[in-house]
Design a protein around this motif. Sequence first.
Motif, PDB file in Angstrom:
ATOM      1  N   PRO A   1     113.180 -73.547  13.623  1.00 11.65           N
ATOM      2  CA  PRO A   1     112.059 -73.720  12.679  1.00 11.65           C
ATOM      3  C   PRO A   1     112.066 -75.109  12.063  1.00 11.65           C
ATOM      4  N   PRO A   2     110.919 -75.589  11.612  1.00  7.88           N
ATOM      5  CA  PRO A   2     110.837 -76.940  11.043  1.00  7.88           C
ATOM      6  C   PRO A   2     111.736 -77.128   9.825  1.00  7.88           C
ATOM      7  N   GLU A   3     112.056 -76.030   9.119  1.00  3.15           N
ATOM      8  CA  GLU A   3     112.863 -76.141   7.898  1.00  3.15           C
ATOM      9  C   GLU A   3     114.241 -76.743   8.151  1.00  3.15           C
ATOM     10  N   VAL A   4     114.767 -76.585   9.373  1.00  3.43           N
ATOM     11  CA  VAL A   4     116.125 -77.094   9.632  1.00  3.43           C
ATOM     12  C   VAL A   4     116.177 -78.615   9.551  1.00  3.43           C
ATOM     13  N   TYR A   5     115.040 -79.266   9.612  1.00  2.00           N
ATOM     14  CA  TYR A   5     115.002 -80.726   9.545  1.00  2.00           C
ATOM     15  C   TYR A   5     114.694 -81.235   8.131  1.00  2.00           C
ATOM     16  N   ILE A   6     114.534 -80.329   7.179  1.00  2.00           N
ATOM     17  CA  ILE A   6     114.176 -80.706   5.817  1.00  2.00           C
ATOM     18  C   ILE A   6     115.407 -80.586   4.923  1.00  2.00           C
ATOM     19  N   PRO A   7     115.925 -81.712   4.428  1.00  2.00           N
ATOM     20  CA  PRO A   7     117.095 -81.641   3.538  1.00  2.00           C
ATOM     21  C   PRO A   7     116.811 -80.756   2.326  1.00  2.00           C
ATOM     22  N   GLY A   8     117.728 -79.835   2.032  1.00  2.00           N
ATOM     23  CA  GLY A   8     117.584 -78.965   0.874  1.00  2.00           C
ATOM     24  C   GLY A   8     116.770 -77.718   1.105  1.00  2.00           C
ATOM     25  N   ALA A   9     116.186 -77.534   2.284  1.00  2.00           N
ATOM     26  CA  ALA A   9     115.342 -76.360   2.530  1.00  2.00           C
ATOM     27  C   ALA A   9     116.128 -75.058   2.432  1.00  2.00           C
ATOM     28  N   TYR A  10     117.417 -75.116   2.751  1.00  2.00           N
ATOM     29  CA  TYR A  10     118.251 -73.910   2.706  1.00  2.00           C
ATOM     30  C   TYR A  10     119.155 -73.879   1.479  1.00  2.00           C
ATOM     31  N   GLY A  11     118.895 -74.761   0.543  1.00  2.00           N
ATOM     32  CA  GLY A  11     119.678 -74.786  -0.684  1.00  2.00           C
ATOM     33  C   GLY A  11     120.006 -76.213  -1.082  1.00  2.00           C
ATOM     34  N   PRO A  12     120.359 -76.393  -2.358  1.00  2.00           N
ATOM     35  CA  PRO A  12     120.661 -77.746  -2.842  1.00  2.00           C
ATOM     36  C   PRO A  12     121.769 -78.418  -2.033  1.00  2.00           C
ATOM     37  N   ASP A  13     121.524 -79.645  -1.653  1.00  2.00           N
ATOM     38  CA  ASP A  13     122.515 -80.474  -0.947  1.00  2.00           C
ATOM     39  C   ASP A  13     122.859 -79.978   0.461  1.00  2.00           C
ATOM     40  N   ILE A  14     122.108 -79.029   0.986  1.00  2.00           N
ATOM     41  CA  ILE A  14     122.366 -78.539   2.344  1.00  2.00           C
ATOM     42  C   ILE A  14     121.469 -79.285   3.319  1.00  2.00           C
ATOM     43  N   VAL A  15     122.105 -79.968   4.264  1.00  2.00           N
ATOM     44  CA  VAL A  15     121.381 -80.657   5.327  1.00  2.00           C
ATOM     45  C   VAL A  15     121.808 -80.027   6.640  1.00  2.00           C
ATOM     46  N   VAL A  16     120.884 -79.383   7.326  1.00  2.00           N
ATOM     47  CA  VAL A  16     121.220 -78.711   8.585  1.00  2.00           C
ATOM     48  C   VAL A  16     121.202 -79.705   9.732  1.00  2.00           C
ATOM     49  N   LEU A  17     120.079 -80.386   9.929  1.00  2.00           N
ATOM     50  CA  LEU A  17     119.941 -81.374  10.985  1.00  2.00           C
ATOM     51  C   LEU A  17     119.216 -82.608  10.465  1.00  2.00           C
ATOM     52  N   GLY A  18     119.560 -83.747  11.038  1.00  2.00           N
ATOM     53  CA  GLY A  18     118.819 -84.955  10.746  1.00  2.00           C
ATOM     54  C   GLY A  18     117.499 -84.941  11.500  1.00  2.00           C
ATOM     55  N   PRO A  19     116.667 -85.945  11.288  1.00  2.00           N
ATOM     56  CA  PRO A  19     115.387 -86.009  11.995  1.00  2.00           C
ATOM     57  C   PRO A  19     115.586 -86.018  13.511  1.00  2.00           C
ATOM     58  N   LYS A  20     114.631 -85.435  14.218  1.00  2.00           N
ATOM     59  CA  LYS A  20     114.689 -85.445  15.680  1.00  2.00           C
ATOM     60  C   LYS A  20     114.716 -86.886  16.191  1.00  2.00           C
TER      61      LYS A  20
END
Length: 196
Positions: free
Chosen positions: A151-170
């Motif tokens: 989902p697009p949210e994995v590329y948005i810093p903080g989408a899954y919680g404060p200070d959580i970065v899942v993936l950097g930009p494609k």
Amino acid sequence: MDPAEALARYRRRADAFESLIAATPDNLWSAQSPCDDWDARGVVDHIVVMHDVMLRPVGLSPSEGPSVADDPLGAFRRARADVEALLTDSDMASRMTSSPAGELPVADMVDQVVSQDLVHHGWDLAKATGQDATMHADDVEELLPVVASLPPEVYIPGAYGPDIVVLGPKVFVPDDAPAQDRMLGLLGRDPHWVAP
């Protein structure tokens, strides 16, 4: 998923990751990885932490063992043993647990989270330490469509919680590039990254 299948896949991936750790010279643990915030040791630390996270939903705590700071290989072996114990216990492996993906058996959670992490972060560790970063062909074939459907949210810093970065930009990778390169681009990694 059949827990035996998850265990076999996990063991193959863990063997590969453990080999990378074992082959890393002491002077390269501070080498920069493709992940901006981590050196080589940081990659292993992340993997160990995520192994420990797999224990929480079933009320277990990590076994005693060395820290990544003192002994990256020993720390990974301890974490690996804990996860393998989950997968080899049929009652535990089939126990339902909550995850960001919803309710699923422990074996599926391990397979979809830390087992896949071993593949992606194995590449990171290999690149940081100048080792062969070729992923297992079966893993690339299996994981490319999974990564492509994130989902697009994995590329948005903080989408899954404060200070959580899942993936950097494609990272743009041509459509005719090798499958591993295309998967890395979707994971926010430059397939041609070279350690500074």
